[in-house]
Scaffold this motif. Structure first.
Motif, PDB file in Angstrom:
ATOM      1  N   HIS A  29      13.385 -58.613 -10.039  1.00 41.96           N
ATOM      2  CA  HIS A  29      12.139 -57.862  -9.924  1.00 41.96           C
ATOM      3  C   HIS A  29      12.366 -56.390 -10.248  1.00 41.96           C
ATOM      4  O   HIS A  29      13.382 -55.810  -9.865  1.00 41.96           O
ATOM      5  CB  HIS A  29      11.565 -58.004  -8.507  1.00 41.96           C
ATOM      6  CG  HIS A  29      11.016 -59.366  -8.233  1.00 41.96           C
ATOM      7  ND1 HIS A  29      10.533 -59.735  -6.986  1.00 41.96           N
ATOM      8  CD2 HIS A  29      10.838 -60.441  -9.038  1.00 41.96           C
ATOM      9  CE1 HIS A  29      10.088 -60.979  -7.048  1.00 41.96           C
ATOM     10  NE2 HIS A  29      10.276 -61.429  -8.278  1.00 41.96           N
ATOM     11  N   SER A  94       8.330 -57.213  -6.441  1.00 36.53           N
ATOM     12  CA  SER A  94       7.531 -58.051  -7.319  1.00 36.53           C
ATOM     13  C   SER A  94       8.055 -57.879  -8.737  1.00 36.53           C
ATOM     14  O   SER A  94       8.802 -56.946  -9.024  1.00 36.53           O
ATOM     15  CB  SER A  94       6.041 -57.704  -7.248  1.00 36.53           C
ATOM     16  OG  SER A  94       5.805 -56.384  -7.682  1.00 36.53           O
ATOM     17  N   GLN A  95       7.631 -58.793  -9.615  1.00 39.47           N
ATOM     18  CA  GLN A  95       8.184 -58.754 -10.974  1.00 39.47           C
ATOM     19  C   GLN A  95       7.989 -57.383 -11.599  1.00 39.47           C
ATOM     20  O   GLN A  95       8.897 -56.830 -12.208  1.00 39.47           O
ATOM     21  CB  GLN A  95       7.529 -59.818 -11.839  1.00 39.47           C
ATOM     22  CG  GLN A  95       8.053 -61.206 -11.568  1.00 39.47           C
ATOM     23  CD  GLN A  95       7.692 -62.173 -12.674  1.00 39.47           C
ATOM     24  OE1 GLN A  95       6.955 -61.853 -13.601  1.00 39.47           O
ATOM     25  NE2 GLN A  95       8.204 -63.384 -12.576  1.00 39.47           N
ATOM     26  N   THR A 102       1.736 -60.433  -9.946  1.00 41.82           N
ATOM     27  CA  THR A 102       2.316 -59.367  -9.140  1.00 41.82           C
ATOM     28  C   THR A 102       2.582 -59.809  -7.710  1.00 41.82           C
ATOM     29  O   THR A 102       2.636 -58.999  -6.814  1.00 41.82           O
ATOM     30  CB  THR A 102       1.377 -58.149  -9.108  1.00 41.82           C
ATOM     31  OG1 THR A 102       0.104 -58.572  -8.604  1.00 41.82           O
ATOM     32  CG2 THR A 102       1.229 -57.543 -10.468  1.00 41.82           C
ATOM     33  N   GLU A 103       2.734 -61.121  -7.498  1.00 37.74           N
ATOM     34  CA  GLU A 103       2.963 -61.563  -6.132  1.00 37.74           C
ATOM     35  C   GLU A 103       4.217 -60.909  -5.581  1.00 37.74           C
ATOM     36  O   GLU A 103       5.249 -60.829  -6.236  1.00 37.74           O
ATOM     37  CB  GLU A 103       3.079 -63.080  -6.059  1.00 37.74           C
ATOM     38  CG  GLU A 103       4.131 -63.682  -6.958  1.00 37.74           C
ATOM     39  CD  GLU A 103       4.206 -65.197  -6.837  1.00 37.74           C
ATOM     40  OE1 GLU A 103       3.957 -65.861  -7.829  1.00 37.74           O
ATOM     41  OE2 GLU A 103       4.521 -65.685  -5.748  1.00 37.74           O
ATOM     42  N   ALA A 104       4.085 -60.404  -4.381  1.00 34.45           N
ATOM     43  CA  ALA A 104       5.154 -59.648  -3.754  1.00 34.45           C
ATOM     44  C   ALA A 104       5.844 -60.503  -2.692  1.00 34.45           C
ATOM     45  O   ALA A 104       5.193 -61.224  -1.943  1.00 34.45           O
ATOM     46  CB  ALA A 104       4.608 -58.374  -3.124  1.00 34.45           C
TER      47      ALA A 104
ATOM     48  N   GLU B  92      -5.103 -56.761  -4.490  1.00 36.28           N
ATOM     49  CA  GLU B  92      -4.393 -55.705  -5.194  1.00 36.28           C
ATOM     50  C   GLU B  92      -5.211 -54.425  -5.124  1.00 36.28           C
ATOM     51  O   GLU B  92      -6.431 -54.460  -5.153  1.00 36.28           O
ATOM     52  CB  GLU B  92      -4.187 -56.082  -6.655  1.00 36.28           C
ATOM     53  CG  GLU B  92      -3.218 -57.225  -6.853  1.00 36.28           C
ATOM     54  CD  GLU B  92      -3.174 -57.663  -8.297  1.00 36.28           C
ATOM     55  OE1 GLU B  92      -4.150 -57.423  -9.023  1.00 36.28           O
ATOM     56  OE2 GLU B  92      -2.158 -58.235  -8.687  1.00 36.28           O
TER      57      GLU B  92
END
Lengths: 115, 111
Positions: A29, A94-95, A102-104, B92
């Motif tokens: 990430h 995240s990536q 963007t899942e963290a 987000e």
């Protein structure tokens, strides 16, 4: 490996101490985050690093100093903290920042007590 | 500004279904997330839904998204005592740079 590892798990420090919190991920990430969570409250963003550069500082006092030595590590240096800084400090990665996927992933946190 | 609202408490019996609701304000959010936090622990990503989907199912978890009303829900089927935790809905931020969390819903499961 979808793990974000934080050390130490617990920390008690005096107001004149200097200590550091550490966070590590090996998922490749390129975005890493520090959040602060007070009891019974949601996490609040402190800092965002993107490609090892500080991209967001949410008006955090200078007694908190982040550092990203490389793409896998994130530190939070603490100095001259106040009792009200006692909280759970969460690291996440995240990536990348923004855009798709963007899942963290969050670490287990460091529970900090300032005495 | 961005805001995420959740009810604070939900109490269910073991074996029942739990439904946790969330409303959000930023219609441009690409993804919406559900996180679980057990006492003294960090946040565990449970599931997420892409904004152009209405529903997503993952084993006992079903996420429903009503984009018109900006309403998100998490249904847990056959709720177990191990599901007792705080559940955070998150969107987000407008800039897509971080997550905005709701206040969290404390789910209590009694046997």
């Amino acid at each position: 490996d979808t793990e974000v590892t934080q050390t130490p798990k617990h920390l008690v420090m005096g107001m004149t101490n200097k200590k550091s919190l550490k966070c590590e991920q090996h998922m490749g990430h390129r975005a890493m985050y520090w959040y602060k969570q007070k009891a019974k409250k949601p996490p609040e963003l402190m800092f965002v690093y993107s490609y090892e550069k500080l991209s967001i500082n949410e008006s955090v006092p200078s007694r908190f100093s982040p550092e990203c030595p490389n793409s896998s590590l994130l530190n939070l240096h603490l100095h001259a903290l106040q009792p009200e800084d006692s909280a759970l400090y969460l690291c996440a990665s995240s990536q990348r920042v923004g855009g798709m996927n963007t899942e963290a992933f969050f670490g287990q946190g460091t529970r900090l007590t300032v005495v | 500004g961005e805001d995420v609202e959740q009810s604070l408490f939900l109490s269910v019996r073991e074996g029942d279904s739990s439904v946790i609701n969330c409303t959000y304000t930023d219609s441009s959010s690409t993804y919406l997330y559900w996180y679980k936090q057990e006492p003294g622990a960090g946040l565990q990503l449970l599931t997420y839904i892409f904004s152009n989907m209405d529903m997503k199912q993952d084993q006992r978890l079903t996420v429903l998204l009503n984009k018109k009303d900006k309403h998100l829900s998490l249904r847990i089927a056959d709720t177990q005592t191990g599901d007792s935790a705080i559940y955070f809905c998150a969107e987000e931020s407008e800039a897509g740079t971080a997550l905005i969390f709701g206040k969290g819903t404390t789910l209590s499961v009694s046997s």
